[in-house]
Design a protein around this motif. Sequence first.
Motif, PDB file in Angstrom:
ATOM      1  N   THR A   1      31.890 -30.905  -1.786  1.00  0.00           N
ATOM      2  CA  THR A   1      30.909 -29.952  -1.230  1.00  0.00           C
ATOM      3  C   THR A   1      29.473 -30.450  -1.376  1.00  0.00           C
ATOM      4  O   THR A   1      28.615 -30.108  -0.570  1.00  0.00           O
ATOM      5  N   HIS A   2      29.190 -31.220  -2.438  1.00  0.00           N
ATOM      6  CA  HIS A   2      27.871 -31.836  -2.635  1.00  0.00           C
ATOM      7  C   HIS A   2      27.995 -32.861  -3.752  1.00  0.00           C
ATOM      8  O   HIS A   2      29.060 -33.010  -4.349  1.00  0.00           O
ATOM      9  N   PHE A   3      26.901 -33.572  -4.039  1.00  0.00           N
ATOM     10  CA  PHE A   3      27.021 -34.762  -4.895  1.00  0.00           C
ATOM     11  C   PHE A   3      27.076 -34.489  -6.398  1.00  0.00           C
ATOM     12  O   PHE A   3      27.309 -35.412  -7.175  1.00  0.00           O
ATOM     13  N   HIS A   4      26.868 -33.257  -6.830  1.00  0.00           N
ATOM     14  CA  HIS A   4      26.771 -32.988  -8.277  1.00  0.00           C
ATOM     15  C   HIS A   4      28.037 -33.389  -9.042  1.00  0.00           C
ATOM     16  O   HIS A   4      29.151 -33.139  -8.596  1.00  0.00           O
ATOM     17  N   TRP A   5      27.796 -33.909 -10.256  1.00  0.00           N
ATOM     18  CA  TRP A   5      28.832 -34.484 -11.099  1.00  0.00           C
ATOM     19  C   TRP A   5      30.029 -33.560 -11.357  1.00  0.00           C
ATOM     20  O   TRP A   5      31.164 -34.021 -11.414  1.00  0.00           O
ATOM     21  N   ASP A   6      29.753 -32.242 -11.501  1.00  0.00           N
ATOM     22  CA  ASP A   6      30.849 -31.320 -11.840  1.00  0.00           C
ATOM     23  C   ASP A   6      31.751 -31.018 -10.636  1.00  0.00           C
ATOM     24  O   ASP A   6      32.649 -30.183 -10.726  1.00  0.00           O
ATOM     25  N   HIS A   7      31.504 -31.711  -9.518  1.00  0.00           N
ATOM     26  CA  HIS A   7      32.329 -31.514  -8.319  1.00  0.00           C
ATOM     27  C   HIS A   7      32.980 -32.801  -7.816  1.00  0.00           C
ATOM     28  O   HIS A   7      33.748 -32.763  -6.864  1.00  0.00           O
ATOM     29  N   VAL A   8      32.649 -33.936  -8.440  1.00  0.00           N
ATOM     30  CA  VAL A   8      33.086 -35.219  -7.828  1.00  0.00           C
ATOM     31  C   VAL A   8      33.745 -36.233  -8.769  1.00  0.00           C
ATOM     32  O   VAL A   8      34.297 -37.226  -8.306  1.00  0.00           O
TER      33      VAL A   8
ATOM     34  N   GLY B   1      21.310 -26.176   1.276  1.00  0.00           N
ATOM     35  CA  GLY B   1      20.844 -24.990   0.556  1.00  0.00           C
ATOM     36  C   GLY B   1      20.587 -25.333  -0.896  1.00  0.00           C
ATOM     37  O   GLY B   1      19.527 -25.845  -1.253  1.00  0.00           O
ATOM     38  N   HIS B   2      21.590 -25.113  -1.729  1.00  0.00           N
ATOM     39  CA  HIS B   2      21.525 -25.464  -3.157  1.00  0.00           C
ATOM     40  C   HIS B   2      20.999 -26.901  -3.317  1.00  0.00           C
ATOM     41  O   HIS B   2      20.082 -27.156  -4.094  1.00  0.00           O
ATOM     42  N   THR B   3      21.575 -27.815  -2.574  1.00  0.00           N
ATOM     43  CA  THR B   3      21.046 -29.173  -2.440  1.00  0.00           C
ATOM     44  C   THR B   3      21.024 -29.501  -0.941  1.00  0.00           C
ATOM     45  O   THR B   3      21.651 -28.791  -0.150  1.00  0.00           O
TER      46      THR B   3
ATOM     47  N   GLY C   1      30.785 -23.870  -1.514  1.00  0.00           N
ATOM     48  CA  GLY C   1      30.241 -24.833  -2.486  1.00  0.00           C
ATOM     49  C   GLY C   1      29.383 -24.113  -3.517  1.00  0.00           C
ATOM     50  O   GLY C   1      29.759 -23.052  -4.001  1.00  0.00           O
ATOM     51  N   ASP C   2      28.201 -24.666  -3.815  1.00  0.00           N
ATOM     52  CA  ASP C   2      27.314 -24.010  -4.795  1.00  0.00           C
ATOM     53  C   ASP C   2      26.197 -23.205  -4.125  1.00  0.00           C
ATOM     54  O   ASP C   2      25.214 -22.846  -4.769  1.00  0.00           O
ATOM     55  N   ASN C   3      26.364 -22.916  -2.835  1.00  0.00           N
ATOM     56  CA  ASN C   3      25.298 -22.176  -2.146  1.00  0.00           C
ATOM     57  C   ASN C   3      25.220 -20.714  -2.535  1.00  0.00           C
ATOM     58  O   ASN C   3      24.208 -20.050  -2.313  1.00  0.00           O
TER      59      ASN C   3
HETATM   60 ZN   LIG Z   1      25.812 -28.058  -7.763  1.00  0.00          ZN
END
Ligand SMILES: [Zn+2]
Length: 247
Positions: A72-79, A146-148, A165-167
């Motif tokens: 959903t986006h590049f943040h560590w807790d998702h990838v 949004g969030h990122t 995602g984190d939006n």
């Molecule tokens: Zn995030």
Amino acid sequence: MKGNTMNTQTISPKAKVYVFDSIEDYVTHVFLIEKKSRFYLIDTFCGSDSMVPVLDTIHLSPQQKDVIVINTHFHWDHVWGNCCFAGCTIISHEKCRKSMETHWETQLDKNRNYISGKAEKCLPNLTFTEKLTFCEDGIEIFYSPGHTEDCISVFDHEEGILYVGDNLEKPIIYVESSDIPAYVKTLERYLRYPATQIVSGHTLGLTKKDILSAIEYLNFLSTGHPMTFESAYAQKIHLQNLGQCKV
Ligand SMILES: [Zn+2]
């Protein structure tokens, strides 16, 4: 770091959520959608060990199905669990792949405590700019900054589930990109989907009312309208968001 516990919940006949609570302050979700000939995995949490229960479910399927991973986006807790799916199609926005490449090592250094198993660098291998649709499965993946600025969302037309995602997040959204008008536009777009369920990377059971509250919050944020929050966590995130708006 808290103990690494995880539970699963069924959110529809075809979709399951893995709920991880090893990071302080919030739980984190990984979603697995099973369709006729494919699994769609939305985000991969913190590494190879955290993906073991997901792989168990995939291997239990009597029919061998392709696995499509969506970041959903590049943040560590998702990838960080991407490395378990190195041979699979891994989809993200083109900006997400670039950010992952740039920030992989720094994210790893800063959050090393949360690595669960291995977190080898494994970047998305299929990127897009606006929209990608798996027609026969009713899966629409679309750009939703949004969030990122690299966020993407998923709408499952068959099940009516919107994955944001984190939006969206409760008690408060987390604003890391200073482009507030783009964030509001994304939230307004969400309102146009005929969603019966809205779920995010850290919160389940979201409603259209939550989307409207987030829009109101962003409007207040951009106009400098004073706000305070009762919970210490929400107040902390709010102050960070305010700082982000001034960039
Ligand atoms: Zn995030």
